[in-house]
Design a protein around this motif. Structure first.
Motif, PDB file in Angstrom:
ATOM      1  N   GLY A 176      -5.882  -2.472   1.783  1.00  0.00           N
ATOM      2  CA  GLY A 176      -7.097  -2.423   1.632  1.00  0.00           C
ATOM      3  C   GLY A 176      -7.854  -3.452   1.421  1.00  0.00           C
ATOM      4  O   GLY A 176      -9.102  -3.706   1.810  1.00  0.00           O
ATOM      5  N   ASP A 177      -7.136  -4.674   0.678  1.00  0.00           N
ATOM      6  CA  ASP A 177      -7.682  -5.715   0.551  1.00  0.00           C
ATOM      7  C   ASP A 177      -7.690  -6.556   1.807  1.00  0.00           C
ATOM      8  O   ASP A 177      -8.767  -7.044   2.065  1.00  0.00           O
ATOM      9  CB  ASP A 177      -6.762  -6.442  -0.467  1.00  0.00           C
ATOM     10  CG  ASP A 177      -7.194  -8.010  -0.746  1.00  0.00           C
ATOM     11  OD1 ASP A 177      -8.287  -7.871  -1.417  1.00  0.00           O
ATOM     12  OD2 ASP A 177      -6.610  -8.974  -0.254  1.00  0.00           O
ATOM     13  N   SER A 192      -3.868   3.063   9.850  1.00  0.00           N
ATOM     14  CA  SER A 192      -4.175   3.731   9.026  1.00  0.00           C
ATOM     15  C   SER A 192      -4.226   5.402   9.730  1.00  0.00           C
ATOM     16  O   SER A 192      -3.932   6.324   9.033  1.00  0.00           O
ATOM     17  CB  SER A 192      -5.485   3.380   8.443  1.00  0.00           C
ATOM     18  OG  SER A 192      -5.507   2.060   7.978  1.00  0.00           O
ATOM     19  N   GLU A 222      -6.604  -1.726  -5.203  1.00  0.00           N
ATOM     20  CA  GLU A 222      -5.919  -3.170  -5.211  1.00  0.00           C
ATOM     21  C   GLU A 222      -6.598  -4.332  -5.612  1.00  0.00           C
ATOM     22  O   GLU A 222      -6.083  -5.052  -6.125  1.00  0.00           O
ATOM     23  CB  GLU A 222      -5.676  -3.141  -3.519  1.00  0.00           C
ATOM     24  CG  GLU A 222      -4.510  -2.448  -3.147  1.00  0.00           C
ATOM     25  CD  GLU A 222      -4.357  -2.400  -1.348  1.00  0.00           C
ATOM     26  OE1 GLU A 222      -4.885  -3.064  -0.774  1.00  0.00           O
ATOM     27  OE2 GLU A 222      -3.619  -1.413  -0.941  1.00  0.00           O
ATOM     28  N   SER A 236      -7.288   3.066  -2.195  1.00  0.00           N
ATOM     29  CA  SER A 236      -6.408   1.904  -2.518  1.00  0.00           C
ATOM     30  C   SER A 236      -7.291   0.535  -2.342  1.00  0.00           C
ATOM     31  O   SER A 236      -6.951  -0.461  -2.879  1.00  0.00           O
ATOM     32  CB  SER A 236      -5.204   1.740  -1.775  1.00  0.00           C
ATOM     33  OG  SER A 236      -5.733   1.345  -0.134  1.00  0.00           O
ATOM     34  N   VAL A 237      -8.195   0.734  -1.593  1.00  0.00           N
ATOM     35  CA  VAL A 237      -9.328  -0.562  -1.451  1.00  0.00           C
ATOM     36  C   VAL A 237      -9.706  -1.081  -2.640  1.00  0.00           C
ATOM     37  O   VAL A 237      -9.543  -2.147  -3.026  1.00  0.00           O
ATOM     38  CB  VAL A 237     -10.223  -0.191  -0.445  1.00  0.00           C
ATOM     39  CG1 VAL A 237     -11.398  -1.229  -0.488  1.00  0.00           C
ATOM     40  CG2 VAL A 237      -9.766   0.229   0.789  1.00  0.00           C
ATOM     41  N   THR A 246       0.913  -1.161  -0.015  1.00  0.00           N
ATOM     42  CA  THR A 246      -0.030   0.038   0.030  1.00  0.00           C
ATOM     43  C   THR A 246       0.860   1.313   0.034  1.00  0.00           C
ATOM     44  O   THR A 246       0.571   2.126  -0.744  1.00  0.00           O
ATOM     45  CB  THR A 246      -1.020  -0.085   1.335  1.00  0.00           C
ATOM     46  OG1 THR A 246      -1.820  -1.127   1.116  1.00  0.00           O
ATOM     47  CG2 THR A 246      -1.684   1.181   1.381  1.00  0.00           C
ATOM     48  N   LEU A 255      -5.393   6.141   0.815  1.00  0.00           N
ATOM     49  CA  LEU A 255      -5.590   4.975   1.549  1.00  0.00           C
ATOM     50  C   LEU A 255      -6.925   4.323   1.227  1.00  0.00           C
ATOM     51  O   LEU A 255      -7.256   3.108   1.180  1.00  0.00           O
ATOM     52  CB  LEU A 255      -5.384   5.318   2.972  1.00  0.00           C
ATOM     53  CG  LEU A 255      -3.879   5.766   3.463  1.00  0.00           C
ATOM     54  CD1 LEU A 255      -3.659   5.879   5.001  1.00  0.00           C
ATOM     55  CD2 LEU A 255      -2.982   4.263   3.285  1.00  0.00           C
ATOM     56  N   GLY A 256      -7.933   5.296   1.064  1.00  0.00           N
ATOM     57  CA  GLY A 256      -9.329   4.681   1.014  1.00  0.00           C
ATOM     58  C   GLY A 256      -9.383   4.246  -0.558  1.00  0.00           C
ATOM     59  O   GLY A 256      -9.979   3.098  -0.742  1.00  0.00           O
TER      60      GLY A 256
END
Lengths: 525, 314
Positions: free
Chosen positions: B267-268, B289, B258, B254-255, B98, B251-252
């Motif tokens: 994220g996963d 996070s 990813e 990337s869920v 990440t 960061l959000g």
């Protein structure tokens, strides 16, 4: 077997959304298409090859006795041999047990074990190891095979490689059960390892050398494997790619050689150069399960009317993109428990007959009932299609959305809701499916309703040790289930795998998992 | 400045405490009982109760929280309820992915946004400006999973330049690592690039109208020196602030990215933990996070001091 709808929760039968979706659609019967499946003899296979493989999710746990999802078996079979293995069509064949005989009218099962086998950690596999494993399966905290082994009262070590399983009552389906998680043999020396879930130790043809949950599983050849006829590959890398399109892309760009696909992508995959699509029906079927103690479902005429209102071929084509076969019974046509007297068109759509049956049952204007729908696209689509079809004969379904993880609890345990849209994951033995879903004490029979004939057939199936008689009893039972319309089955689902040209001898068992014993890679010329 | 920095760092502690308490409360509100799943599919009520007891799920909420927080202080965030994998280990294994993705996205965003923003500010009202504004509007509106799929179709399938899926660790070579991050970086960075372009354009064109710029020009400084030295540095404060905010967004985001690119990142891990009600894992991910976001904000705040000496005296 394929799936198992957990008893507590259908949870994972649907729980793992991506998995479920992936196991959806395809054309019945199976076989490959596109480039055509590659079959090769052992000397055409490259034992030093590396195969990469994309799947949808990790096992719930890597401990076979505590895994909470029946479909996890596909991750276990490369590492864990079972006492009994399954033939491609689902018949028990020798695994770590080379033969078995019933004794004492079915109250004891004597098994002769394979000799000279060792676990990956060097521990010898013998009768004592079997005793220890069965004990563990029955008692380990969080066991998911305790019920499978409930009838096994004790295991007697009758010799270094002979065990006798003493049963509380004849249990003819025991060999089937021992082909699944309950019969997986874990190294007794590893029982106490708190990391058994991350570092499995079996006797299988591969050992796991790296496991990162939901990322990658690396299997490497077990050089000491007992079966010399198995070639396999040096290394099998299983990558977890949740997204279906991502798995497809990985296949397309050659980043993986084998991919588990969503059925609706089967057609697209077929168009790729060098790619073979393998679609084969499994033991998982989907439809509407009824609580026959609620609504108007105690009346067989009502249940038949509902079955007659459903246009199965339309749902198979429209909702499942052809990935499966229409059915009116809980077993696929390729399986020995299927009753050929009740083909898929036994309840071909017939609105006039459905209305007549409803009128006869005292509901000329139809009735209302509640349909629980787990909130997963595949189920919602199935529910909406069935709702419309039922409405045409005046049966009005009120859809109530339930969270996937809650569905089993609500419908089975709390006995709430008249009916549930569900996928029944299948069991390693048909008598288990029948017992759980249609016997009065069955966990998945919230209405505790059955028929006297079905009870008698189930009793016969469980106590008859002769295989043919037993299969006949199971087939008759499946016919009774269809005739009495105990629920509204719609489709037996197929799994869809795609493989590249390098992959040889790929096939899946009726349970849906790939057959790792035959799987290999072609030598590069 | 030092006192300011220390105070800001100390403030992270109560904030983390509040975050962890908040997450703990939220997790309790999620319907579903992990004990039922963990007990196995054929478990009896008694077995489920025993499982609940074993996992400590029967303890009063405050006791559960205190025991978690106590361990957390020693760096032990517990183990996954499902796989027994340690939470620190799982996060540690996935964090580099990440982090790489976030850095790649930021780099991609800056590579697009800085030239676009400067051009737009200098060519205000002309077609270059309109083009950049259009890009900004479109870039913010495009769903990133869709951008990702288009990029894969173009640059992994039609022209196989970059891999379509997967992550290659830095330890396997810089080249493969970078190659694998290009498409996900652009995918995730597009919206950020659009946002930064907008901010930079606005901020820089305001700055360029200030008197000191006119003075600098009048003094005969080159256009390059005026823009780089006097213009950009003064225009940077709002831009850096936006970049700080965007870290949270990255960061959000990337869920999803990813998933599309099959990257085994945080994220996963987070999605699966939530679906499974894997409480220790959810806790660990959120706290880590939150810590990252706080640290980034800290860095952003400290950078104001460098960009604007007035802040240093405050």
């Amino acid at each position: 077997m394929t799936t198992s709808v957990p008893r507590r929760r259908i949870l994972y039968a649907f729980g793992m959304a991506p998995l479920l979706v992936a196991c959806a659609p395809i054309a019945p019967g199976g076989g490959g298409s596109g480039a055509g499946p590659v079959t090769a003899s052992n000397d055409q296979l490259d034992p030093e090859a590396v195969l990469r493989y994309a799947d949808t999710s990790s096992p719930s746990r890597f401990d076979p006795h505590r895994s909470t999802v029946g479909q996890d078996i596909r991750f276990f079979t490369p590492v864990y041999d079972r006492l009994v293995h399954l033939s491609p069509d689902g018949q028990p064949i020798p695994g770590l047990a080379t033969s078995w005989t019933w004794e004492e009218d079915g109250r004891a099962l004597r098994m002769e074990l394979r000799q000279g086998v060792r676990f990956h950690d060097g521990t010898p596999f013998d009768a004592e190891a079997v005793r220890a494993n069965v004990e563990r399966g029955k008692t380990v905290p969080g066991t998911s095979v305790g019920t499978d082994l409930a009838n096994v009262e004790s295991v007697e070590v009758a010799g270094p490689s002979t065990v006798v399983l003493r049963l509380s009552q004849p249990t003819a389906m025991l060999p089937g059960l021992l082909s699944h998680r309950a019969g997986a043999m874990v190294s007794p020396a590893a029982f106490a390892d708190p990391d058994l879930d991350l570092r499995p130790v079996g006797t299988g043809m591969y050992r796991v050398t790296d496991y990162q949950p939901n990322n990658v599983i690396v299997y490497e050849r077990n050089p000491d494997y007992w079966d010399d006829t198995v070639v396999g590959v040096r290394r099998l890398e299983l990558r977890i790619l949740t997204d279906e399109v991502t798995r497809m892309n990985a296949l397309r760009t050659g980043e993986v050689d084998i991919a588990l696909l969503n059925g609706r992508l089967g057609e697209e995959a077929r168009g790729l150069p060098g790619v073979t699509v393998h679609q084969k029906v499994t033991l998982a079927y989907a439809g509407l399960l009824l609580n026959r103690a609620r609504s108007q479902f105690a009346d067989v005429r009502v249940r038949r009317a509902m079955n007659l209102a459903i246009d199965r071929p339309a749902i198979v084509a429209g909702v499942y993109f052809g990935a499966g076969e229409a059915t009116v019974q809980p077993f696929p046509s390729t399986y020995y428990a299927h009753n050929p007297d009740f083909p898929a068109d036994h309840y071909a759509r017939d609105l006039a007959r459905a209305r007549a049956l409803l009128a006869e049952a005292g509901h000329p204007n139809g009735f209302d009932f509640e349909m629980l729908v787990p909130s997963l696209t595949a189920f919602v689509q199935l529910a909406e299609a069935m709702q419309r079809m039922l409405a045409e004969v005046g049966i009005r379904a009120r859809l109530r959305s339930v969270e996937v993880a809650q569905a089993g609890d609500v419908f089975y345990s709390q006995r709430d809701g008249d009916s549930l849209i569900a996928q029944w994951g299948g069991r390693p033995d048909p008598s288990m499916t029948i017992g759980l879903q249609y016997m009065p004490g069955g966990f998945a029979n919230p209405g505790a309703h059955t028929t006297a004939r079905l009870e008698e057939l189930q009793r016969r199936a469980l106590s008859t040790l002769d295989r043919q008689e037993r299969e006949a009893a199971v087939r008759e039972a499946s016919g009774e289930i269809a005739d009495q319309a105990l629920d509204v089955p719609v489709i037996v689902e197929a799994t869809t795998y795609a493989t590249t040209e390098r992959v040889a001898n790929f096939s899946t068992l009726v349970t849906g998992q790939p057959d790792f014993r035959t799987l290999g890679a072609l030598r590069t010329p | 400045m030092l006192r300011y920095t220390v105070r800001r760092i100390l403030m992270i502690i109560p904030l983390l405490f509040l975050v962890s308490l908040g997450v703990f409360a939220l997790v309790l509100l999620i319907p579903g009982d992990p004990a039922i799943t963990i007990a196995g599919e054929n478990a009896t009520e008694a077995q489920i109760d025993a499982t609940r007891e074993r996992l400590g799920l029967n303890d009063p909420v405050l006791v559960q929280y205190a025991s978690w927080a106590g361990n957390a202080l020693t760096g032990d965030l517990g183990s996954s309820l499902f796989s027994n994998e340690s939470v620190v280990g799982a996060i540690g294994g996935r964090f580099p992915v990440t982090l790489s993705l976030t850095v790649a996205a930021m780099v991609a965003a800056l590579l697009i946004a800085v030239p676009a923003g400067i051009t737009a500010a200098l060519r205000r009202g002309r077609w270059q400006d309109r083009g950049a504004t259009l890009f900004a509007s479109v870039g913010i509106s495009l769903p990133n999973f869709w951008v990702g799929i288009l990029l894969i179709m173009a640059f992994a399938l039609a022209f196989p330049i970059f891999p379509a899926v997967g992550y290659t660790p830095l330890s396997d070579g810089v080249g493969p690592w970078v190659l694998g991050l290009v498409l996900p970086g652009i995918t995730l960075g597009t919206a950020v690039a659009a946002e930064i372009t907008r901010q930079l354009r606005g901020s820089l064109s305001d700055t360029l109208q200030q008197d000191f710029i006119r003075t600098a020009r009048a003094n005969g400084l080159t256009a390059r020196a005026v823009i780089a030295k006097h213009g950009l540095k003064n225009a940077a404060v709002p831009v850096v602030t936006v970049m700080g905010f965007q870290i949270g967004f990255l960061l959000g985001g990337s869920v999803i990215v990813e998933r599309v690119f099959g990257l085994p990142g945080l994220g996963d891990l987070a999605i699966r933990a939530v679906l499974q009600r894997d409480i220790p894992m959810i806790q660990g991910i959120v706290v880590v996070s939150a810590l990252i976001v706080m640290l980034v904000n800290l860095v952003v705040d400290l950078s104001y001091g460098w960009l604007n000496p007035k802040v240093r005296q405050a």
